[in-house]
Design a protein around this motif. Structure first.
Motif, PDB file in Angstrom:
ATOM      1  N   ILE A  22      52.580  56.965  91.298  1.00  0.00           N
ATOM      2  CA  ILE A  22      50.934  57.324  92.039  1.00  0.00           C
ATOM      3  C   ILE A  22      50.112  58.436  90.676  1.00  0.00           C
ATOM      4  N   LEU A  23      50.861  58.514  90.458  1.00  0.00           N
ATOM      5  CA  LEU A  23      49.927  60.028  89.426  1.00  0.00           C
ATOM      6  C   LEU A  23      49.567  58.407  88.268  1.00  0.00           C
ATOM      7  N   LEU A  24      50.215  58.136  87.910  1.00  0.00           N
ATOM      8  CA  LEU A  24      50.200  56.874  86.859  1.00  0.00           C
ATOM      9  C   LEU A  24      49.566  55.390  86.483  1.00  0.00           C
ATOM     10  N   GLN A  25      49.587  55.112  88.147  1.00  0.00           N
ATOM     11  CA  GLN A  25      48.306  54.134  88.486  1.00  0.00           C
ATOM     12  C   GLN A  25      46.766  54.272  89.171  1.00  0.00           C
ATOM     13  N   ILE A  26      46.794  55.868  88.714  1.00  0.00           N
ATOM     14  CA  ILE A  26      45.260  55.891  89.332  1.00  0.00           C
ATOM     15  C   ILE A  26      44.627  55.946  87.794  1.00  0.00           C
ATOM     16  N   PRO A  27      45.100  55.992  86.548  1.00  0.00           N
ATOM     17  CA  PRO A  27      44.511  56.029  85.453  1.00  0.00           C
ATOM     18  C   PRO A  27      44.704  54.203  85.684  1.00  0.00           C
ATOM     19  N   ILE A  28      45.151  53.671  85.703  1.00  0.00           N
ATOM     20  CA  ILE A  28      45.621  52.278  85.937  1.00  0.00           C
ATOM     21  C   ILE A  28      44.472  51.369  86.226  1.00  0.00           C
ATOM     22  N   PHE A  29      44.427  51.821  87.773  1.00  0.00           N
ATOM     23  CA  PHE A  29      43.693  51.507  88.591  1.00  0.00           C
ATOM     24  C   PHE A  29      41.836  51.694  87.988  1.00  0.00           C
ATOM     25  N   PHE A  30      40.987  52.998  87.270  1.00  0.00           N
ATOM     26  CA  PHE A  30      40.641  53.310  87.244  1.00  0.00           C
ATOM     27  C   PHE A  30      39.853  52.025  86.134  1.00  0.00           C
ATOM     28  N   SER A  31      40.875  52.553  85.054  1.00  0.00           N
ATOM     29  CA  SER A  31      40.613  51.078  84.192  1.00  0.00           C
ATOM     30  C   SER A  31      40.389  49.456  84.470  1.00  0.00           C
ATOM     31  N   LEU A  32      41.273  49.903  85.335  1.00  0.00           N
ATOM     32  CA  LEU A  32      40.873  48.091  85.501  1.00  0.00           C
ATOM     33  C   LEU A  32      40.221  47.895  86.126  1.00  0.00           C
ATOM     34  N   TYR A  33      38.853  49.103  87.278  1.00  0.00           N
ATOM     35  CA  TYR A  33      38.122  48.843  87.395  1.00  0.00           C
ATOM     36  C   TYR A  33      37.336  48.679  86.904  1.00  0.00           C
ATOM     37  N   LYS A  34      37.181  49.415  85.657  1.00  0.00           N
ATOM     38  CA  LYS A  34      35.962  49.822  84.739  1.00  0.00           C
ATOM     39  C   LYS A  34      36.394  47.632  84.130  1.00  0.00           C
ATOM     40  N   VAL A  35      37.226  47.263  83.433  1.00  0.00           N
ATOM     41  CA  VAL A  35      37.306  46.159  83.039  1.00  0.00           C
ATOM     42  C   VAL A  35      36.696  45.160  84.318  1.00  0.00           C
ATOM     43  N   ILE A  36      36.936  45.208  85.539  1.00  0.00           N
ATOM     44  CA  ILE A  36      36.446  43.841  86.349  1.00  0.00           C
ATOM     45  C   ILE A  36      34.461  44.417  85.996  1.00  0.00           C
ATOM     46  N   PHE A  37      34.374  45.518  86.445  1.00  0.00           N
ATOM     47  CA  PHE A  37      32.931  45.970  86.623  1.00  0.00           C
ATOM     48  C   PHE A  37      32.204  45.686  84.984  1.00  0.00           C
TER      49      PHE A  37
END
Length: 606
Positions: free
Chosen positions: A450-465
């Motif tokens: 879960i801790l690893l998923q958090i920066p991945i989630f934020f990074s993907l959000y950044k990429v998509i936005f």
């Protein structure tokens, strides 16, 4: 199990809080301002003129110089047409400005009959934004001896600027100097502007070439969102400086009489300009040569400027010299910008705002771009990227799910320990730890994935936005823009009817959510059913509400991000279910669901 769920919840909540607080309280450190009047030191050449060339237009020959704020209206000025496969527009002969540019490949909305994007606009239009070039006078010259913002040029060569069809403008100064401006363009968005000056006279003169990007007021579609940089960019010998539009009026100045400005002295390579969400204009002097990079704000005219001031040249009698500057004006396409960087523009790929997690956002976007090229659909590419990320994290996930399966098997024994300990928390903790040690189970092992998923989630959000490639990218059915929120709702029967749902961000959009947020909430809820409910009533309530809170919270996010999360939850559910069965434990999902409904109907009483 009580301790495991507590750790899981705390790890998730604290990680979100820490990252958000860090972004707000600890922005990147600002570079110390340098003297705006400092000359560019170039061996063998005199220093650049220190006059405020960014606001020093000239009048037509034979008249007195115009005042710095008397900039001509060029909306109806005589023009040279501009046309390529990707661009259309015109160049004003007043000032020789590149001030009318439209991007043929991009439309304002997803509608087929929508207008194409107007990027640069002349003075006199609603939102003036343009590039202009000129010379600052040095020894032996006055301002009316050099071309500036209001100089009336004439066409010497060329009728329409296009690919392999440059245009050459000419202006003869009152002192006899002959100025030419050659403008060429490539197949994408890069202009090459060559400024030359010929001295047929008898006297030696000095002058300095410059390029300016000027924007009157802030962009109409300014997002003002912390995750996205909109404003000035300065690349200085490998160091990127970003200044938001809102921060430019507060730039440091050398005295109270000058407009707010920030100057960087470039010695080897750099560029300066403005970036918006999807579009960008950048001045790129010849790489490997020094220049003065300036961003400034004119408060009395509400004009944002970026300026590249090249070193002063000395021109003897009979000499001709020229300086070439590139201008990027167009869409921030990853492939296009990367190609320009490979051709020699230092750090140009960083003009895309990759953020602090660039070590994640760059490879994530590269993988997404490759998948989209292979599949031909950005929505399926996001799902493919999710599969790829889950495959990379599978070894950690496997250990986590094996540990959770063992914890499920130990639940009856844990309940007995809880009954024996009663209200004695210390005894409960000691016996629980002894049980974990005996069975070789780590209750915190489920937190790492879960801790690893958090920066991945934020990074993907950044990429998509941030990235242009997601703009107006279609998936299937009504999902024709993955950078926008889910367009479906109960009002259009989740996309079956052609009319639009409630406006994104409105109260109705929050209440009548679309199909994607609904699927997200259901996928999170089903995933929870693989795990036993925590014994603590407070934790039970928090975990019970979490899927539905996330459902409403992410309803206004880009639909591409919600697609990723749904795919991630589905794959996680499948992995966990299969791994737990492989360990001899058969999750009773239907039983857990029935139990949760019964509990909701008949709350437990003590």
């Amino acid at each position: 199990m009580d301790e495991q769920n507590k750790n899981l919840f705390l790890a998730t909540a604290l990680s979100f809080v820490v990252i958000l607080v860090w972004f707000v309280l600890f922005p990147p450190p600002e570079q110390p301002p340098e003297d705006p009047n400092a000359p560019v030191a170039v061996e063998g050449q005199p220093p650049v003129a220190t006059g405020d060339v960014a606001a020093a237009p000239t009048a037509a020959p034979g008249t007195a110089p115009a005042q710095p704020d008397a900039e001509a209206d060029t909306k109806d000025a005589p023009r040279v047409a501009l046309s390529t496969d990707r661009l259309e527009g015109s160049i004003s002969l007043v000032g020789g400005r590149i001030d009318d540019l439209r991007l043929k490949d991009y439309r304002v909305t997803i509608e087929e009959d929508s207008e194409i994007v107007q990027f640069l606009s002349p003075v006199g239009s609603e939102n003036p934004y343009y590039a202009l070039y000129g010379w600052a006078p040095g020894a032996g010259l006055q301002f009316d001896d050099v071309p500036g913002a209001n100089t009336e040029w004439r066409v010497e060569t060329g009728e329409t600027l296009g690919l392999n069809a440059p245009v050459i403008l000419r202006w003869d100064s009152p002192t006899g100097l002959i100025f030419r401006r050659s403008i060429a363009i490539d197949e994408n968005y890069m202009f090459s502007v060559t400024q030359s000056v010929e001295n047929p006279g008898q006297d030696t003169v000095s002058l300095a070439p410059y390029g300016i990007l000027a924007r009157h007021g802030e962009p109409q579609d300014l997002k003002n969102f912390f995750i996205l940089h909109e404003g000035a960019l300065q690349m200085t010998d490998g160091i990127l400086e970003m200044t938001d539009y809102s921060d430019m009026p507060d730039l440091d100045v050398d005295s109270g009489e000058r407009a707010p400005a920030l100057t960087q002295q470039v010695t080897e390579g750099g560029w300066v300009g403005f970036t918006d969400h999807y579009w960008m204009s950048v001045l790129i002097p010849q790489q490997g040569s020094g220049f003065s990079s300036v961003i400034k704000y004119e408060p009395n005219r509400d004009i944002y400027q970026s300026r590249a001031m090249m070193p002063t040249i000395t021109l003897a009698a009979g000499q001709t010299q020229q300086v070439t500057t590139q201008l990027f004006a167009g869409a921030k396409e990853w492939e296009t910008i990367r190609a320009y960087e490979k051709s020699g523009i230092d750090g140009f790929i960083n003009s895309i705002d990759w953020g602090w997690f660039s070590f994640l956002t760059k490879p994530i976007f590269t993988a997404l771009h490759w998948l989209n090229a292979a599949i031909g659909n950005m929505g399926w590419a996001i799902i493919g990227l999710t599969l790829l990320i889950k495959a990379i994290l599978f070894p950690l996930a496997y250990k986590s799910y094996v540990s959770m399966a063992k914890m499920k098997e130990l639940q009856p024994e844990m309940e007995k320990i809880k009954e024996r300990a009663g209200d004695d928390r210390e005894k409960l903790q000691k016996e629980m730890m002894a049980l974990y040690k005996k069975e070789k189970v780590n209750p915190a092992s489920g937190c790492l994935p879960i801790l690893l998923q958090i920066p991945i989630f934020f990074s993907l959000y950044k990429v998509i936005f941030v990235t242009l490639e997601l703009r107006h990218a279609a998936w299937l059915g009504p999902f024709n823009d993955l950078s926008a929120p889910d367009p479906t709702s109960i009002f259009n029967l989740f996309g079956i009817f052609p009319w639009a749902g409630p406006e994104a961000g409105s109260i109705l959009a929050l209440v009548f959510i679309g199909i994607l947020p609904l699927l997200l909430g259901i996928s999170m809820w089903l995933q929870q059913k693989l795990n036993p409910a925590p014994t603590d009533p407070t934790q039970q309530m928090i975990f019970a509400w979490m899927p539905w809170v996330f459902m409403f919270m992410l309803g206004g996010f880009a639909s591409g991000l919600v697609v990723y999360w749904i795919a991630n939850n589905t794959i996680t559910f499948t992995q966990q279910y299969l791994i737990m069965r492989s360990q001899g434990f058969k999750p009773d999902i239907l039983g857990n669901i029935k139990a949760s409904f019964k509990k909701a109907e008949k709350p437990e009483t003590k």
